[in-house]
Design a protein around this motif. Sequence first.
Motif, PDB file in Angstrom:
ATOM      1  N   UNK A  42     -13.491  10.110 -39.564  1.00 43.08           N
ATOM      2  CA  UNK A  42     -13.708   8.586 -39.944  1.00 43.08           C
ATOM      3  C   UNK A  42     -12.085   8.386 -40.741  1.00 43.08           C
ATOM      4  N   UNK A  43     -12.060   7.183 -40.965  1.00 39.53           N
ATOM      5  CA  UNK A  43     -10.873   6.486 -41.725  1.00 39.53           C
ATOM      6  C   UNK A  43      -9.478   6.600 -41.191  1.00 39.53           C
ATOM      7  N   UNK A  44      -9.200   6.997 -39.916  1.00 33.92           N
ATOM      8  CA  UNK A  44      -8.254   6.878 -39.155  1.00 33.92           C
ATOM      9  C   UNK A  44      -7.857   5.557 -39.114  1.00 33.92           C
ATOM     10  N   UNK A  45      -6.462   5.190 -39.392  1.00 33.58           N
ATOM     11  CA  UNK A  45      -5.939   3.898 -39.360  1.00 33.58           C
ATOM     12  C   UNK A  45      -4.851   3.541 -38.675  1.00 33.58           C
ATOM     13  N   UNK A  46      -4.901   2.436 -37.918  1.00 35.28           N
ATOM     14  CA  UNK A  46      -3.447   1.873 -37.145  1.00 35.28           C
ATOM     15  C   UNK A  46      -3.023   0.648 -37.932  1.00 35.28           C
ATOM     16  N   UNK A  47      -1.628   0.811 -38.061  1.00 31.87           N
ATOM     17  CA  UNK A  47      -1.072  -0.386 -38.429  1.00 31.87           C
ATOM     18  C   UNK A  47      -0.606  -0.982 -37.209  1.00 31.87           C
ATOM     19  N   UNK A  48      -0.750  -2.451 -37.352  1.00 29.36           N
ATOM     20  CA  UNK A  48      -0.287  -3.161 -36.079  1.00 29.36           C
ATOM     21  C   UNK A  48       0.682  -4.113 -36.546  1.00 29.36           C
ATOM     22  N   UNK A  49       1.675  -4.291 -35.773  1.00 27.11           N
ATOM     23  CA  UNK A  49       2.664  -5.508 -36.029  1.00 27.11           C
ATOM     24  C   UNK A  49       2.051  -6.967 -35.714  1.00 27.11           C
ATOM     25  N   UNK A  50       2.867  -7.699 -36.310  1.00 24.95           N
ATOM     26  CA  UNK A  50       2.285  -9.319 -35.997  1.00 24.95           C
ATOM     27  C   UNK A  50       2.252  -9.707 -34.695  1.00 24.95           C
ATOM     28  N   UNK A  51       3.159  -8.903 -33.581  1.00 27.51           N
ATOM     29  CA  UNK A  51       2.852  -9.191 -32.430  1.00 27.51           C
ATOM     30  C   UNK A  51       1.918  -8.367 -31.621  1.00 27.51           C
TER      31      UNK A  51
END
Length: 184
Positions: free
Chosen positions: A148-157
Amino acid sequence: MSIHEFTVKSIDGKEISLSDYAGKLVLIVNTASKCGFTPQYEELESLYSRYRDRDFVILGFPCNQFLNQEPESNEKIQEFCRLTYGVSFPMFAKVEVNGAGASPLFAYLTSQKPFQGFDLKHPIGKKLDEILSSENENYAEGNDIKWNFTKFLIGKNGEVIVRYEPTTGISEIEDNIKRILNGK
């Protein structure tokens, strides 16, 4: 391909196109209410409140695949998040993040960024490594979400920039968010 091509269900059952978040920096998190990392809700809400006016959003996806740590209904999850941690960022319907029943969104996310390893200096990181390696000595291989609480940062694109394991400190994530929002 990007996250903007996916449709998901909000925690109250509405179909939401992730194209609604085009032009925003997005942090996608798989969450659980009965996990050692659950207090991260408070840190995430604080992060969201600091940057939401700068085209940043957090999207929370509850998941019950890790030791039954999210057994409640979507309604109870939403109430818990709001009342216990003041969560105001968008929450979505409970999903599976691994295996044959994995949400297509999470299948995409994990295909873009593999497991990064736990921070073994983090008190829970060492314990997770012990638990998961006792179940499967090769647990660290592959792209699956490990907890749990794995995160993915996604660009504006809509493209995946980086994956953060649950033991990554919020300050490190915030540093990256600030850098990207400041155009660096």
